[in-house]
Write an enzyme that holds these catalytic residues in place. Sequence first.
Site, PDB file in Angstrom:
ATOM      1  N   ASP A  86       2.405 -26.466  41.290  1.00 41.31           N
ATOM      2  CA  ASP A  86       3.642 -25.698  41.430  1.00 41.31           C
ATOM      3  C   ASP A  86       4.276 -26.183  42.732  1.00 41.31           C
ATOM      4  OD1 ASP A  86       5.596 -23.895  42.086  1.00 41.31           O
ATOM      5  OD2 ASP A  86       4.347 -22.103  41.917  1.00 41.31           O
ATOM      6  N   TRP A 111       1.554 -17.032  45.321  1.00 43.77           N
ATOM      7  CA  TRP A 111       2.078 -17.657  44.103  1.00 43.77           C
ATOM      8  C   TRP A 111       0.971 -18.168  43.211  1.00 43.77           C
ATOM      9  CZ3 TRP A 111       6.367 -15.799  42.821  1.00 43.77           C
ATOM     10  CH2 TRP A 111       7.306 -15.440  43.792  1.00 43.77           C
ATOM     11  N   LYS A 158      15.123 -23.796  45.711  1.00 37.91           N
ATOM     12  CA  LYS A 158      14.853 -24.035  47.138  1.00 37.91           C
ATOM     13  C   LYS A 158      15.482 -25.369  47.566  1.00 37.91           C
ATOM     14  CE  LYS A 158      11.768 -20.606  46.971  1.00 37.91           C
ATOM     15  NZ  LYS A 158      11.512 -19.762  45.810  1.00 37.91           N
TER      16      LYS A 158
END
Length: 355
Positions: free
Chosen positions: A167, A93, A191
């Site tokens: 993030d 990511w 999530k």
Amino acid sequence: MPPEVLAQAADEMLDWPDAQGKRCGMGVMEMSHRGKQFQSIYEQAEADAREVLGVPPEFCILFMQGGGLAENAILPLNLAKMGMADFVLSGSWSEKSFNEAQKYCDAQVAASGKADRYTTVVPPTQWQLRKHASYVHVCSNETIHGVEFQQLPDLKALGSDAELVIDFSSHVASRAVDWGRVGLAFGGAQKNLGPAGVTLVVVRKDLLGHALPICPSAFNYQLVAQNQSMYNTPPTFAIYMLGLVLQWVKRQGGVAAMESRAVQRAQLIYDTIDSSSLYYNPVDKNWRSRMNIPFFLRDTSLDAAFLAGANERGLLQLKGHKSVGGMRASMYNAMPMEGALTLADYLREFEKSHA
Ligand SMILES: Cc1ncc(COP(=O)(O)O)c(C=O)c1O
């Protein structure tokens, strides 16, 4: 998603009740985002996000669209006022974030764990931070590689004046954030906070107002903030669901309760894997994620049988991400301890029957 949140949403789907229980004759999906009903949903969700995540008053909370990947572009468009941003690569990511930012600013890698196949993070004292970088980007939980920062870096102590951007998509609300070290945090809701479709952005107010002229208006943090996240139509149903999840987190005892559950679940699964001769987890113990546990079978010819047996027991979605293979146990906030216990039992049982 916590089952009781889904049950509440189902009950309210056709006719939403206000705080006094009075039904209003329409469901959340049918409301105007400018009407008083949705306004109250929005205000409650924002207040709960602030309370649950301990967000100080000098930060504003934005509900945006586009997910984590869009933020990779939105961020440099808003924050790279000096034209430079440094990136710490700790998995897929952060690598994606770096690649995207290069289109909009002078992005540079300050440290990379790629040579170690992202099984560890380069210690902050070894990061190559540039003096005039506007921000340093870190992915505080790498969902695919299972690498998590146990504490956020203190950029000031490292001699940098850059803002720390995190993030926190895949571990938000599972541990406290040290806001004193952060300039901006972003995360897709899907999530720990609700369904896909809304992106949470928490940004210190003094960082607003520096967007590049080419920044699309709908993605300009200052415009979004000035319009209470309603510069364009917000993802109303996703914000409503996020609000229900935050209220559930509060009822459970807040982030502290989420954290202690995450520690217990993760400990159980790591202990089971580490004491086995069939499975292994390659991540440096200092950087192991509590939310995402990638693991591998030493004999990969058993992968298909392992997954089939897991499915039979209702242990779903254990296949690892296609870029790394193997298995991955993602145990987000809504996962009860029984889920982790069932997985640990199955890991032991499968190993015994394939000894
Ligand atoms: C840590 C992290 N960042 C970014 C993303 C990308 O988010 P989205 O798919 O919402 O763009 C994900 C998705 O899983 C993620 O786990």
